[in-house]
Write an enzyme that holds these catalytic residues in place. Structure first.
Site, short mmCIF file in Angstrom:
data_model
loop_
_atom_site.label_atom_id
_atom_site.label_comp_id
_atom_site.label_asym_id
_atom_site.label_seq_id
_atom_site.Cartn_x
_atom_site.Cartn_y
_atom_site.Cartn_z
N LEU A 51 0.87 -1.17 0.00
CA LEU A 51 0.00 0.00 0.00
C LEU A 51 0.91 1.23 0.00
CD1 LEU A 51 -2.69 -0.85 2.75
CD2 LEU A 51 -2.99 -0.95 0.27
N ASP A 52 0.47 2.31 -0.66
CA ASP A 52 1.22 3.56 -0.62
C ASP A 52 1.35 4.04 0.83
OD1 ASP A 52 1.32 3.51 -3.36
OD2 ASP A 52 -0.17 5.09 -3.65
N ARG A 53 2.38 4.82 1.08
CA ARG A 53 2.61 5.34 2.43
C ARG A 53 1.36 6.03 3.01
NH1 ARG A 53 7.25 7.77 5.10
NH2 ARG A 53 8.46 7.44 3.21
N THR A 70 -1.79 5.74 2.06
CA THR A 70 -3.03 4.97 1.97
C THR A 70 -3.17 4.11 3.22
OG1 THR A 70 -2.86 4.86 -0.44
CG2 THR A 70 -4.34 3.29 0.62
#
Length: 326
Positions: A139-141, A143
């Site tokens: 997951l993106d930082r 998100t």
């Protein structure tokens, strides 16, 4: 370890390189040590000499010679009790094979330059070596939401395979600028990493672009605040970097609070908000039985957006995409 042992290759480790098989069990061993042990014949597979890059088959017997002890852990990298307790507080679900966390916004999944606090480091709370859970997706930082890990090499291989073969149903919640028309559909738009100004971004590209990767996102409008903001359910059928953020910008409806993929309208609506993107629900096969259905309560960041625009999480259909499997 001071004795010779014979270990068997797990079914989920089919095709793993010999050196990586050793590194999973004894992370303190380096490549040179493993190379010396194989070259001298101390490591053997099914009674025969093997090279570090030998691909293992399920059920193969690996001769494990006496190995050097792991060095004492450095205090600098060791988790303190508060960090371990924080890691445990993120657990959404756990059994003998699977660990699911509710990743907070702002916490990276893996370390990098100037990134010392990340999920991968916190996994030491569960142990090291074979006891350490393994990441199977990202997951993106910024998100938040459901992050799944495998608690054994075999479980991790099966979970990663489910993602690779698109046997997962991922539902993200997002608040976007404006009202997408149509309100639901599937966007198929290849993406490529390009230099934009002084930074790199994922941007739409021609299908013939050699740098482009296929990217497909299904979307459904769950609710709306007048004609200003829509609450969307997003299902990325592919897993490209920043896919949902880039696709919503390409649709002309960027996700609120996004400092990178935005336009004038979304910036004006985002004052004081962090990224309004949350991995709400994940449905996937359990490594050994049935189906896992995992849900993460919304983050404080998304809660702030809901409160500002008057959305109620209880109004959402938990399965906005129905029972479709891809």
């Amino acid at each position: 370890m001071r004795e010779v042992r014979t270990l068997y290759v797990d079914k989920g480790e089919e095709g793993v390189r010999l050196d990586r098989w050793f590194k999973r069990r004894w992370p303190h061993l380096n490549h040179i040590q493993i190379q010396k042990l194989t070259r001298s014949g101390q490591i053997r597979v099914d009674g025969a000499r093997a090279k570090p890059d030998t691909r293992l088959t399920a059920g193969a017997q690996v001769r494990v010679p006496p190995l050097p002890d792991a060095p004492a852990p450095h205090e600098k990298g060791k988790l303190d009790p508060r960090e371990a307790a924080f890691a445990r507080s993120l657990v959404l679900y756990e059994d003998e094979e699977v660990l699911a966390l509710n990743k907070p916004s702002g916490l990276a999944v893996q370390g990098g330059t100037k990134t010392s606090k990340h999920i991968d480091r916190l996994l030491s709370a569960w142990g090291e070596g074979l006891e350490r859970p393994r990441l199977v997706h990202r997951l993106d930082r910024d998100t938040s939401g459901v992050l799944v890990l495998g608690k054994s090499p075999g479980a991790a291989a099966k979970l990663a395979g489910a993602f690779a073969r698109r046997r997962t149903q991922k539902t993200y919640w997002a608040l976007v600028a404006g009202l997408p028309k149509p309100g639901e559909g599937v966007l198929e738009l290849p993406l490529a990493k390009k230099g934009v100004g002084d930074r790199e971004m994922m941007v739409p590209t021609d299908p013939k672009d050699p740098d482009g990767e296929t990217a497909e996102t299904e979307f459904v409008t769950l609710s709306r605040a007048a004609d200003k903001v829509a609450w969307m359910a997003l299902w990325p059928h592919t897993g490209r970097t920043h896919q949902l953020r880039a696709h919503m910008l390409a649709l002309g409806h960027p996700i609120l609070g996004d400092p990178k993929y935005n336009n004038e309208t979304s910036v004006a609506l985002s004052q004081g908000l962090k990224l309004q993107l949350h991995a709400r629900r994940l449905v996937l096969p359990h490594p050994s039985r049935g189906t896992l259905i995992l849900e993460a309560p919304i983050s404080p960041e998304l809660r702030a957006g809901f409160d500002r625009f008057g959305f109620d999480e209880h109004e959402a259909d938990p399965e906005p995409f129905g029972q479709k499997r891809r």
